[in-house]
Design a protein around this motif. Sequence first.
Motif, PDB file in Angstrom:
ATOM      1  N   ALA A 140     -57.092 -15.936  30.394  1.00 20.99           N
ATOM      2  CA  ALA A 140     -58.198 -16.894  30.513  1.00 20.99           C
ATOM      3  C   ALA A 140     -57.837 -18.241  29.878  1.00 20.99           C
ATOM      4  CB  ALA A 140     -59.447 -16.328  29.825  1.00 20.99           C
ATOM      5  N   SER A 141     -56.540 -18.417  29.596  1.00 24.26           N
ATOM      6  CA  SER A 141     -56.112 -19.618  28.867  1.00 24.26           C
ATOM      7  C   SER A 141     -55.499 -20.657  29.800  1.00 24.26           C
ATOM      8  CB  SER A 141     -55.070 -19.229  27.808  1.00 24.26           C
ATOM      9  OG  SER A 141     -55.622 -18.287  26.926  1.00 24.26           O
ATOM     10  N   LYS A 142     -55.849 -21.904  29.553  1.00 23.27           N
ATOM     11  CA  LYS A 142     -55.248 -22.992  30.349  1.00 23.27           C
ATOM     12  C   LYS A 142     -53.760 -23.089  30.044  1.00 23.27           C
ATOM     13  CE  LYS A 142     -59.143 -25.849  29.578  1.00 23.27           C
ATOM     14  NZ  LYS A 142     -59.604 -27.192  29.228  1.00 23.27           N
ATOM     15  N   LYS A 143     -53.407 -22.818  28.790  1.00 24.44           N
ATOM     16  CA  LYS A 143     -51.996 -22.868  28.392  1.00 24.44           C
ATOM     17  C   LYS A 143     -51.717 -21.656  27.501  1.00 24.44           C
ATOM     18  CE  LYS A 143     -48.739 -26.203  26.369  1.00 24.44           C
ATOM     19  NZ  LYS A 143     -47.721 -26.251  27.401  1.00 24.44           N
ATOM     20  N   PHE A 144     -50.620 -20.979  27.792  1.00 19.48           N
ATOM     21  CA  PHE A 144     -50.249 -19.793  27.009  1.00 19.48           C
ATOM     22  C   PHE A 144     -48.831 -20.009  26.477  1.00 19.48           C
ATOM     23  CE2 PHE A 144     -48.905 -15.049  27.502  1.00 19.48           C
ATOM     24  CZ  PHE A 144     -48.915 -14.886  26.129  1.00 19.48           C
ATOM     25  N   VAL A 145     -48.744 -20.209  25.172  1.00 19.66           N
ATOM     26  CA  VAL A 145     -47.447 -20.460  24.532  1.00 19.66           C
ATOM     27  C   VAL A 145     -46.973 -19.182  23.834  1.00 19.66           C
ATOM     28  CG1 VAL A 145     -46.221 -21.811  22.787  1.00 19.66           C
ATOM     29  CG2 VAL A 145     -47.931 -22.907  24.234  1.00 19.66           C
ATOM     30  N   VAL A 146     -45.795 -18.735  24.221  1.00 19.72           N
ATOM     31  CA  VAL A 146     -45.220 -17.505  23.677  1.00 19.72           C
ATOM     32  C   VAL A 146     -44.185 -17.881  22.622  1.00 19.72           C
ATOM     33  CG1 VAL A 146     -43.885 -15.441  24.267  1.00 19.72           C
ATOM     34  CG2 VAL A 146     -45.615 -16.327  25.859  1.00 19.72           C
ATOM     35  N   ILE A 147     -44.222 -17.142  21.516  1.00 21.93           N
ATOM     36  CA  ILE A 147     -43.325 -17.467  20.400  1.00 21.93           C
ATOM     37  C   ILE A 147     -42.459 -16.250  20.083  1.00 21.93           C
ATOM     38  CG2 ILE A 147     -44.589 -19.359  19.352  1.00 21.93           C
ATOM     39  CD1 ILE A 147     -46.184 -17.391  17.705  1.00 21.93           C
ATOM     40  N   VAL A 148     -41.149 -16.457  20.109  1.00 17.45           N
ATOM     41  CA  VAL A 148     -40.233 -15.335  19.873  1.00 17.45           C
ATOM     42  C   VAL A 148     -38.993 -15.799  19.103  1.00 17.45           C
ATOM     43  CG1 VAL A 148     -40.863 -13.943  21.904  1.00 17.45           C
ATOM     44  CG2 VAL A 148     -39.130 -15.725  22.140  1.00 17.45           C
ATOM     45  N   ASP A 149     -38.359 -14.837  18.447  1.00 16.27           N
ATOM     46  CA  ASP A 149     -37.000 -15.094  17.993  1.00 16.27           C
ATOM     47  C   ASP A 149     -36.073 -14.684  19.130  1.00 16.27           C
ATOM     48  OD1 ASP A 149     -35.602 -12.298  17.305  1.00 16.27           O
ATOM     49  OD2 ASP A 149     -37.750 -12.174  16.884  1.00 16.27           O
ATOM     50  N   GLU A 150     -34.833 -15.121  19.056  1.00 16.51           N
ATOM     51  CA  GLU A 150     -33.945 -14.987  20.227  1.00 16.51           C
ATOM     52  C   GLU A 150     -33.620 -13.541  20.599  1.00 16.51           C
ATOM     53  OE1 GLU A 150     -30.487 -17.266  19.251  1.00 16.51           O
ATOM     54  OE2 GLU A 150     -30.116 -16.154  17.409  1.00 16.51           O
ATOM     55  N   SER A 151     -33.894 -12.601  19.696  1.00 17.01           N
ATOM     56  CA  SER A 151     -33.610 -11.190  20.027  1.00 17.01           C
ATOM     57  C   SER A 151     -34.508 -10.675  21.152  1.00 17.01           C
ATOM     58  CB  SER A 151     -33.798 -10.301  18.782  1.00 17.01           C
ATOM     59  OG  SER A 151     -35.175 -10.193  18.468  1.00 17.01           O
ATOM     60  N   LYS A 152     -35.566 -11.409  21.451  1.00 19.67           N
ATOM     61  CA  LYS A 152     -36.524 -10.940  22.477  1.00 19.67           C
ATOM     62  C   LYS A 152     -36.130 -11.353  23.896  1.00 19.67           C
ATOM     63  CE  LYS A 152     -39.419  -9.389  19.280  1.00 19.67           C
ATOM     64  NZ  LYS A 152     -40.735  -9.870  19.083  1.00 19.67           N
ATOM     65  N   MET A 153     -35.092 -12.198  24.003  1.00 18.86           N
ATOM     66  CA  MET A 153     -34.713 -12.693  25.337  1.00 18.86           C
ATOM     67  C   MET A 153     -33.863 -11.642  26.051  1.00 18.86           C
ATOM     68  SD  MET A 153     -36.330 -15.425  25.050  1.00 18.86           S
ATOM     69  CE  MET A 153     -35.975 -16.152  26.646  1.00 18.86           C
ATOM     70  N   VAL A 154     -34.272 -11.269  27.266  1.00 19.31           N
ATOM     71  CA  VAL A 154     -33.559 -10.236  28.026  1.00 19.31           C
ATOM     72  C   VAL A 154     -33.331 -10.732  29.458  1.00 19.31           C
ATOM     73  CG1 VAL A 154     -34.562  -8.338  26.685  1.00 19.31           C
ATOM     74  CG2 VAL A 154     -35.725  -9.110  28.759  1.00 19.31           C
ATOM     75  N   LYS A 155     -32.405 -10.066  30.151  1.00 18.17           N
ATOM     76  CA  LYS A 155     -32.173 -10.424  31.560  1.00 18.17           C
ATOM     77  C   LYS A 155     -33.278  -9.873  32.443  1.00 18.17           C
ATOM     78  CE  LYS A 155     -27.288 -11.147  32.316  1.00 18.17           C
ATOM     79  NZ  LYS A 155     -26.042 -10.515  32.639  1.00 18.17           N
ATOM     80  N   HIS A 156     -33.679  -8.629  32.155  1.00 15.07           N
ATOM     81  CA  HIS A 156     -34.706  -7.957  32.959  1.00 15.07           C
ATOM     82  C   HIS A 156     -35.681  -7.278  32.006  1.00 15.07           C
ATOM     83  CE1 HIS A 156     -32.123  -8.402  36.466  1.00 15.07           C
ATOM     84  NE2 HIS A 156     -31.131  -7.932  35.725  1.00 15.07           N
ATOM     85  N   ILE A 157     -36.956  -7.534  32.172  1.00 15.11           N
ATOM     86  CA  ILE A 157     -37.910  -6.856  31.285  1.00 15.11           C
ATOM     87  C   ILE A 157     -38.011  -5.376  31.660  1.00 15.11           C
ATOM     88  CG2 ILE A 157     -39.291  -8.870  30.677  1.00 15.11           C
ATOM     89  CD1 ILE A 157     -41.381  -7.938  32.718  1.00 15.11           C
TER      90      ILE A 157
END
Length: 267
Positions: A140-157
Amino acid sequence: MALAYDPLFITSDKSAMDVPSTPPPMMLTQDELKRIAAHKAVDFVESGMVLGLGTGSTAKHAVARIGELLRQGKLENIVGIPTSKKTQEQALSLGIPLSDLDAHPVIDLSIDGADEVDPHLNLVKGRGGSLLREKMIEGASKKFVVIVDESKMVKHIGGSKLALPVEIVPFCCKFTAEKLRELMEGYGCEAKLRLGGEKGKAFVTDNGNYIVDMYLEKDMGDLGAVSDAILRLPGVVEHGMFLDMASTVIVAGELGVKIKNKHSSCC
Ligand SMILES: O=C(CO)[C@H](O)[C@H](O)COP(=O)(O)O
């Protein structure tokens, strides 16, 4: 002397992303990286906004920062919509005025962590158990900002051997877990009812539901089709894939902060 980490050095376009932002800084803990990403996201917050407040160890830094800025008088007239009872408690302890989606059906900005982020900014969320309220509020948000450290970045969820959480009703939970396993069998799925409730019983969400964690061996491919199929199963309330929802992902790593925006993020 240790080199100072420079959180002001931001890369936000594809070509710049491959360029180290600073020389390797002193080693930062994962929690420090989470805090850096969270503080950067709070830079998007303006007085008068209705804010979705995320849940988890990263989001808690953002909530703390919002509370700090309110206390310092640098933000005014904020209304927070918490995504869990835990966040509600934290926000109340900081004096952040709270409301809900019934009173504020449109949210200006939500800030939350994630368990996995793919190059298209699709997410897995819910390993902290708050995926349903998170999806309602962030959707329901106009803008959704996600905050992560780099360990969360993956090629395929979903393919990282960590779980894809699915919230289900408690009624005949083994039946629903088995239906989920059968549905996802082609991806090498093991479906486990999440424990961690009282006396070793099932973990209970803020909505009184249970969670099945699905451990997948293979990538899901067509995420939209898998999402629809999971949601069609009777007994399923919601799953932790957040597809095409994030506007921006802020990634804090040892080399600096990267900001990835929707539609300019991919490979
Ligand atoms: O989805 C969530 C809770 O339901 C969290 O945002 C997600 O699990 C990330 O948590 P953390 O910031 O503690 O790593």
